[in-house]
Design a protein around this motif. Structure first.
Motif, PDB file in Angstrom:
ATOM      1  N   VAL A 248       0.725  -1.265   0.125  1.00 41.58           N
ATOM      2  CA  VAL A 248      -0.058   0.127  -0.041  1.00 41.58           C
ATOM      3  C   VAL A 248       1.176   1.262  -0.612  1.00 41.58           C
ATOM      4  O   VAL A 248       0.533   2.243  -0.596  1.00 41.58           O
ATOM      5  N   LYS A 249       1.630   1.501   1.000  1.00 41.55           N
ATOM      6  CA  LYS A 249       3.144   2.427   0.941  1.00 41.55           C
ATOM      7  C   LYS A 249       3.671   2.868  -0.741  1.00 41.55           C
ATOM      8  O   LYS A 249       3.505   3.061  -0.660  1.00 41.55           O
ATOM      9  N   GLU A 250       3.579   1.130  -0.890  1.00 43.19           N
ATOM     10  CA  GLU A 250       4.861   1.846  -2.242  1.00 43.19           C
ATOM     11  C   GLU A 250       4.265   2.241  -3.450  1.00 43.19           C
ATOM     12  O   GLU A 250       3.709   3.170  -4.178  1.00 43.19           O
ATOM     13  N   LYS A 251       2.368   1.673  -3.250  1.00 51.72           N
ATOM     14  CA  LYS A 251       1.873   2.190  -4.066  1.00 51.72           C
ATOM     15  C   LYS A 251       0.962   4.081  -4.109  1.00 51.72           C
ATOM     16  O   LYS A 251       1.547   4.491  -4.915  1.00 51.72           O
ATOM     17  N   GLU A 252       1.174   4.443  -3.223  1.00 53.20           N
ATOM     18  CA  GLU A 252       0.666   5.945  -2.528  1.00 53.20           C
ATOM     19  C   GLU A 252       2.039   6.618  -3.157  1.00 53.20           C
ATOM     20  O   GLU A 252       1.653   7.645  -3.932  1.00 53.20           O
ATOM     21  N   LYS A 253       3.417   6.252  -2.461  1.00 51.20           N
ATOM     22  CA  LYS A 253       4.581   6.907  -3.185  1.00 51.20           C
ATOM     23  C   LYS A 253       4.431   6.990  -4.486  1.00 51.20           C
ATOM     24  O   LYS A 253       5.059   8.065  -5.348  1.00 51.20           O
ATOM     25  N   GLU A 255       1.653   6.736  -6.041  1.00 50.99           N
ATOM     26  CA  GLU A 255       0.894   7.383  -6.903  1.00 50.99           C
ATOM     27  C   GLU A 255       1.218   9.423  -7.001  1.00 50.99           C
ATOM     28  O   GLU A 255       1.345  10.023  -7.604  1.00 50.99           O
ATOM     29  N   GLU A 256       1.997   9.586  -5.436  1.00 51.25           N
ATOM     30  CA  GLU A 256       2.521  10.852  -5.345  1.00 51.25           C
ATOM     31  C   GLU A 256       3.798  11.001  -6.546  1.00 51.25           C
ATOM     32  O   GLU A 256       3.555  12.572  -6.776  1.00 51.25           O
ATOM     33  N   ARG A 261       4.461  14.389 -10.560  1.00 52.44           N
ATOM     34  CA  ARG A 261       4.824  14.829 -11.929  1.00 52.44           C
ATOM     35  C   ARG A 261       4.838  15.382 -12.909  1.00 52.44           C
ATOM     36  O   ARG A 261       4.426  16.298 -14.493  1.00 52.44           O
ATOM     37  N   LYS A 262       2.711  15.041 -12.873  1.00 53.36           N
ATOM     38  CA  LYS A 262       1.489  16.387 -13.259  1.00 53.36           C
ATOM     39  C   LYS A 262       1.667  17.500 -12.639  1.00 53.36           C
ATOM     40  O   LYS A 262       1.949  17.951 -14.091  1.00 53.36           O
ATOM     41  N   ILE A 263       2.317  17.538 -11.570  1.00 55.64           N
ATOM     42  CA  ILE A 263       2.199  18.947 -11.551  1.00 55.64           C
ATOM     43  C   ILE A 263       3.165  19.598 -11.900  1.00 55.64           C
ATOM     44  O   ILE A 263       3.257  20.640 -12.372  1.00 55.64           O
ATOM     45  N   GLU A 264       4.558  18.871 -12.305  1.00 56.44           N
ATOM     46  CA  GLU A 264       5.263  19.474 -12.771  1.00 56.44           C
ATOM     47  C   GLU A 264       5.356  20.028 -13.979  1.00 56.44           C
ATOM     48  O   GLU A 264       5.425  21.118 -14.984  1.00 56.44           O
ATOM     49  N   SER A 265       4.357  18.721 -14.724  1.00 57.75           N
ATOM     50  CA  SER A 265       4.602  19.031 -16.310  1.00 57.75           C
ATOM     51  C   SER A 265       3.485  20.515 -16.581  1.00 57.75           C
ATOM     52  O   SER A 265       3.571  21.521 -17.057  1.00 57.75           O
ATOM     53  N   SER A 266       2.347  20.761 -15.306  1.00 50.98           N
ATOM     54  CA  SER A 266       1.253  20.976 -15.452  1.00 50.98           C
ATOM     55  C   SER A 266       2.531  22.482 -15.720  1.00 50.98           C
ATOM     56  O   SER A 266       1.881  23.722 -16.259  1.00 50.98           O
TER      57      SER A 266
END
Length: 368
Positions: A248-253, A255-256, A261-266
């Protein structure tokens, strides 16, 4: 002599010598580079050279130039050289064929002769056979349920080594030495295998211990009450829970990371858009300035044209009163709309007021 030079026999001799040159060249390349038989290649090259000498002599004889190139002594020397080469080549061929026959027999029938000699000795036959001495026992293997040994024979090359059963060998000392070495090799192999197994088992145990220690630490951190050592199924369950938490932690990491990356691209896109907008605004400002400058220039031009037109309308004469001459140029004395009088050159008057000029000429000039 002339008939001999152009006869059919001379043509045949030239043809055969040409064939000898070509055949010698082909055989040289084939045996030297394809089969790596340098001995045969050398003889082929020598035959090619002799054939070329013979061809040269035939051509000289045909063209009636043999006397310019050779004397009687040189021709006899060449003849003796050809005979000597022929004798040497035949002798070498015979000696090589004699050496080749026993060599082939030795390599092909070696194993059969050795097995026959061993079987006849066991049967007690009185016929004497050649005995072969064992130089070295190199290996052994199982063949049809019996052990056979890989034998290197004395006076024989390594390509004639054979696999022989123990019954065909009469060398107990060498067999004992080989068996002792074989056992040592097998013991070393077994020891290496054991060490490898023990090392793998130890690594596995250490990994399990570390995993258990980590799980216990996490349990102690998560639980407020101190608990004693738990049973095996509880440990397995806690392991699964910890693994699920880790997943779960790995998935959260992940996703973060994706969000970042999305924020940086935006942000990158917005920065790019802002830069593009700035560039567009600056370009529009420049265009506006250019348009304003053009409009100002056009307005100035219009004003200048209006002024010029006004000045021209003011300065357009109404009537030509007379003519005068000053400094070598002819002027009209004119009256403007403001009732002022002035001078105007004849060329300007002809351009701006041609009607007044015609009127003046018709009034003051009499045509006879």
């Amino acid at each position: 002599m002339a008939d001999d030079r152009n006869s059919v026999s001379m043509k045949l001799k030239i043809a055969f010598s040409v064939f000898g040159v070509l055949a010698g060249c082909c055989v040289f390349f084939v045996f030297t580079f394809l089969y790596q038989n340098y001995h045969a290649g050398l003889w082929a090259l020598l035959s090619c050279a002799l054939s070329s000498i013979v061809l040269h002599q035939h051509l000289l004889f045909r063209n009636n130039r043999l006397e310019h190139w050779h004397t009687i002594h040189s021709l006899t020397a060449l003849r003796n050289l050809g005979i000597l080469t022929l004798l040497c080549s035949t002798g070498d061929k015979m000696s090589s064929s004699e050496d080749e026959i026993p060599r082939r027999k030795k390599s092909v029938d070696g194993a059969q002769s050795r097995s026959r000699s061993r079987s006849k000795e066991e049967d007690g036959s009185e016929d004497e056979e050649d005995e072969y001495e064992v130089e070295e026992i190199r290996d052994k293997k199982l063949k049809n349920g019996t052990w056979v040994y890989y034998i290197k024979w004395v006076g024989w090359e390594s390509d004639t080594n054979t696999w022989e059963p123990k019954e065909h060998l009469d060398c107990p000392d060498k067999l004992e030495d080989f068996e002792r070495k074989w056992k040592r090799k097998e013991e070393k192999r077994e020891q290496r295998r054991r060490e490898e197994r023990e090392r793998k088992i130890k690594d596995r145990e250490e990994r399990e211990k570390r995993r258990d220690e980590k799980l216990e630490k996490r349990k102690l951190e998560s639980s407020d009450s101190d608990s004693e050592t738990e049973t095996k199924p509880v440990k397995v369950q806690s392991r699964r829970e910890s693994e699920d938490k880790q997943k779960v932690k790995e998935k959260e990491k992940k996703e973060e990371k994706v969000k970042i990356r999305k924020i940086e691209s935006s942000l990158f896109k917005t920065d790019k858009l802002m830069k593009d907008n700035r560039i567009e605004k600056e370009r529009k400002k420049d265009d506006r300035k250019d348009k304003d400058d053009k409009k100002e220039k056009e307005g100035r031009k219009e004003k200048d044209e209006r002024k010029e037109k006004g000045r021209m309308t003011k300065e357009i004469p109404v009537k030509i009163l007379g003519m005068t001459k000053e400094a070598g140029t002819n002027y009209f004395i004119v009256r403007f709309r403001t009732d002022e009088t002035g001078l105007m050159t004849m060329s300007d008057a002809h351009d701006f007021v041609p009607k007044l000029c015609c009127q003046f000429y018709s009034e003051f000039i009499e045509i006879s």
